[in-house]
Structure formats: C-alpha cells, structure tokens
Motif scaffolding. Structure first.
Motif, PDB file in Angstrom:
ATOM      1  N   ARG A  14       6.255 -14.220  -4.382  1.00  0.00           N
ATOM      2  CA  ARG A  14       5.975 -14.631  -2.999  1.00  0.00           C
ATOM      3  C   ARG A  14       5.918 -13.439  -2.058  1.00  0.00           C
ATOM      4  O   ARG A  14       5.024 -13.335  -1.231  1.00  0.00           O
ATOM      5  CB  ARG A  14       7.042 -15.603  -2.510  1.00  0.00           C
ATOM      6  CG  ARG A  14       6.516 -17.015  -2.421  1.00  0.00           C
ATOM      7  CD  ARG A  14       7.539 -17.894  -1.865  1.00  0.00           C
ATOM      8  NE  ARG A  14       8.581 -17.944  -2.904  1.00  0.00           N
ATOM      9  CZ  ARG A  14       9.687 -18.610  -2.831  1.00  0.00           C
ATOM     10  NH1 ARG A  14       9.959 -19.303  -1.765  1.00  0.00           N
ATOM     11  NH2 ARG A  14      10.569 -18.617  -3.800  1.00  0.00           N
ATOM     12  N   HIS A  15       6.866 -12.509  -2.187  1.00  0.00           N
ATOM     13  CA  HIS A  15       6.897 -11.331  -1.315  1.00  0.00           C
ATOM     14  C   HIS A  15       5.704 -10.425  -1.597  1.00  0.00           C
ATOM     15  O   HIS A  15       5.118  -9.851  -0.676  1.00  0.00           O
ATOM     16  CB  HIS A  15       8.206 -10.560  -1.477  1.00  0.00           C
ATOM     17  CG  HIS A  15       9.385 -11.294  -0.936  1.00  0.00           C
ATOM     18  ND1 HIS A  15       9.542 -11.563   0.402  1.00  0.00           N
ATOM     19  CD2 HIS A  15      10.463 -11.834  -1.561  1.00  0.00           C
ATOM     20  CE1 HIS A  15      10.650 -12.231   0.596  1.00  0.00           C
ATOM     21  NE2 HIS A  15      11.238 -12.424  -0.586  1.00  0.00           N
ATOM     22  N   TRP A  16       5.341 -10.299  -2.847  1.00  0.00           N
ATOM     23  CA  TRP A  16       4.197  -9.462  -3.202  1.00  0.00           C
ATOM     24  C   TRP A  16       2.923 -10.038  -2.587  1.00  0.00           C
ATOM     25  O   TRP A  16       2.125  -9.319  -1.997  1.00  0.00           O
ATOM     26  CB  TRP A  16       4.067  -9.374  -4.728  1.00  0.00           C
ATOM     27  CG  TRP A  16       2.827  -8.652  -5.140  1.00  0.00           C
ATOM     28  CD1 TRP A  16       2.626  -7.307  -5.166  1.00  0.00           C
ATOM     29  CD2 TRP A  16       1.603  -9.260  -5.551  1.00  0.00           C
ATOM     30  NE1 TRP A  16       1.352  -7.027  -5.573  1.00  0.00           N
ATOM     31  CE2 TRP A  16       0.695  -8.214  -5.818  1.00  0.00           C
ATOM     32  CE3 TRP A  16       1.179 -10.563  -5.722  1.00  0.00           C
ATOM     33  CZ2 TRP A  16      -0.604  -8.442  -6.246  1.00  0.00           C
ATOM     34  CZ3 TRP A  16      -0.117 -10.791  -6.150  1.00  0.00           C
ATOM     35  CH2 TRP A  16      -0.988  -9.728  -6.407  1.00  0.00           C
ATOM     36  N   MET A  17       2.726 -11.354  -2.706  1.00  0.00           N
ATOM     37  CA  MET A  17       1.537 -11.989  -2.135  1.00  0.00           C
ATOM     38  C   MET A  17       1.513 -11.821  -0.615  1.00  0.00           C
ATOM     39  O   MET A  17       0.467 -11.554  -0.028  1.00  0.00           O
ATOM     40  CB  MET A  17       1.480 -13.467  -2.514  1.00  0.00           C
ATOM     41  CG  MET A  17       1.133 -13.680  -3.984  1.00  0.00           C
ATOM     42  SD  MET A  17       1.231 -15.400  -4.527  1.00  0.00           S
ATOM     43  CE  MET A  17       0.169 -16.218  -3.395  1.00  0.00           C
ATOM     44  N   TRP A  18       2.662 -11.989   0.026  1.00  0.00           N
ATOM     45  CA  TRP A  18       2.745 -11.834   1.484  1.00  0.00           C
ATOM     46  C   TRP A  18       2.398 -10.407   1.901  1.00  0.00           C
ATOM     47  O   TRP A  18       1.631 -10.194   2.833  1.00  0.00           O
ATOM     48  CB  TRP A  18       4.135 -12.235   1.957  1.00  0.00           C
ATOM     49  CG  TRP A  18       4.303 -12.110   3.444  1.00  0.00           C
ATOM     50  CD1 TRP A  18       5.080 -11.225   4.107  1.00  0.00           C
ATOM     51  CD2 TRP A  18       3.660 -12.894   4.454  1.00  0.00           C
ATOM     52  NE1 TRP A  18       4.966 -11.403   5.459  1.00  0.00           N
ATOM     53  CE2 TRP A  18       4.096 -12.431   5.701  1.00  0.00           C
ATOM     54  CE3 TRP A  18       2.753 -13.947   4.419  1.00  0.00           C
ATOM     55  CZ2 TRP A  18       3.663 -12.974   6.900  1.00  0.00           C
ATOM     56  CZ3 TRP A  18       2.325 -14.480   5.620  1.00  0.00           C
ATOM     57  CH2 TRP A  18       2.784 -13.998   6.835  1.00  0.00           C
ATOM     58  N   ILE A  22      -0.757  -9.192   4.278  1.00  0.00           N
ATOM     59  CA  ILE A  22      -0.577  -8.362   5.486  1.00  0.00           C
ATOM     60  C   ILE A  22      -1.407  -7.089   5.379  1.00  0.00           C
ATOM     61  O   ILE A  22      -2.041  -6.680   6.356  1.00  0.00           O
ATOM     62  CB  ILE A  22       0.917  -8.023   5.683  1.00  0.00           C
ATOM     63  CG1 ILE A  22       1.668  -9.294   5.881  1.00  0.00           C
ATOM     64  CG2 ILE A  22       1.113  -6.971   6.746  1.00  0.00           C
ATOM     65  CD1 ILE A  22       2.431  -9.469   7.128  1.00  0.00           C
ATOM     66  N   GLU A  23      -1.435  -6.500   4.218  1.00  0.00           N
ATOM     67  CA  GLU A  23      -2.215  -5.280   4.023  1.00  0.00           C
ATOM     68  C   GLU A  23      -3.714  -5.564   4.202  1.00  0.00           C
ATOM     69  O   GLU A  23      -4.435  -4.773   4.814  1.00  0.00           O
ATOM     70  CB  GLU A  23      -1.951  -4.697   2.628  1.00  0.00           C
ATOM     71  CG  GLU A  23      -2.586  -3.337   2.435  1.00  0.00           C
ATOM     72  CD  GLU A  23      -2.236  -2.737   1.079  1.00  0.00           C
ATOM     73  OE1 GLU A  23      -3.117  -2.081   0.514  1.00  0.00           O
ATOM     74  OE2 GLU A  23      -1.092  -2.943   0.613  1.00  0.00           O
ATOM     75  N   MET A  24      -4.186  -6.701   3.712  1.00  0.00           N
ATOM     76  CA  MET A  24      -5.595  -7.057   3.880  1.00  0.00           C
ATOM     77  C   MET A  24      -5.935  -7.263   5.351  1.00  0.00           C
ATOM     78  O   MET A  24      -6.993  -6.832   5.825  1.00  0.00           O
ATOM     79  CB  MET A  24      -5.925  -8.316   3.081  1.00  0.00           C
ATOM     80  CG  MET A  24      -6.016  -8.079   1.586  1.00  0.00           C
ATOM     81  SD  MET A  24      -6.305  -9.588   0.658  1.00  0.00           S
ATOM     82  CE  MET A  24      -7.900 -10.074   1.266  1.00  0.00           C
TER      83      MET A  24
END
Length: 146
Positions: A14-18, A22-24
């Motif tokens: 979940r944190h990786w996807m978030w 945000i980076e995108m």
C-alpha cells in the motif's frame, strides 16, 4: 511470525503504491510547468495550445476555443480545407510586469492550434466571443435554407 509478515507485506504494498502515485503526480506537475512556461518577449514560437471542443450538428460544425484574457481582435483564424488554424498572444497586463509570481497556471505568450474538422465544404463562417471563449460556427454547404 507468519501473520506478522503478511501484515508487513500488505502495508509495504500500500505504501509503495501511494508513493508511486505521488511521484507520478509530481512528474505531471513538472511537465505542466515545462509546457506552460512564460514566453520570452517578442518570441514567435508558440508556447501553448488552447483547449477546444468540436461538435457537429446537421447544419454546422461548432468549435469552442478557451482563450481567457485574450482579446478577440488579437486572434488570427484561418480555414484551409478541413483544418481550422488559430493563433495569437496572451499577454500579462502591464501593471503585473513587476509582480512577484507565486503561481502561474494560465498560460502566457504565443499560442497556436490546428484543429481537424469533419470533411465537407462549408458555406459560411461566423464567430463570436463571450466568457473567455471564442465560438466558431462553420455552416455546412447545402444546410443553408434547408
């Protein structure tokens, strides 16, 4: 111990996807700033393209161009076969020349847009400006007087 690994694994996912999301968004904002950078004074190179809507009825093709802050007399419009071309300049008001910019989202400088139209001969062209939009109505040949 196995249950703890499952919890850590799902939280990490979940944190990786978030963080990827945000980076995108950050990359998209940087790209937006690059595309709409203020033009240098006197530049003839277009720095932005206004958004357009193209709609068709039985009698006409209607093009609506969003040009907030652009005086209608400063817009060049031409029709070459099935391509409508628009160009002009959106300039800062003189009183803002010395202003410190905190955020600049409305594009400034020279704009140009080429819009492909549905094929067909057009008999008449009308335009009007209101509420920051230029509306161009291209009457279809044979639709007049129908």
């Amino acid at each position: 111990m196995r249950a703890a690994n499952k919890v850590i694994g799902s939280n990490f996912s979940r944190h990786w996807m978030w963080s990827e999301a945000i980076e995108m968004l950050d990359r998209a904002e940087r790209l937006h700033r690059e595309m709409f950078r203020p033009a240098r004074a006197g530049s003839r190179v277009p720095t932005w393209e206004p958004p357009v809507d193209v709609m068709e009825t039985e009698r006409a093709v209607i093009v609506v161009v969003a040009l907030p802050g652009v005086e209608p007399g400063r817009i060049d419009v031409s029709l070459d076969r099935d391509v409508l071309s628009l160009s002009g300049t959106r300039s800062f008001p003189r009183e803002l020349d010395a202003a410190r910019i905190h955020r600049l989202e409305l594009p400034q400088g020279r704009f140009e847009r080429h819009v492909s139209l549905p094929p067909g001969p057009y008999a008449a062209v009308r335009s009007s400006a209101a509420d920051g939009c230029l509306t161009i109505v291209l009457e279809k040949l044979g639709a007049l007087g129908d």
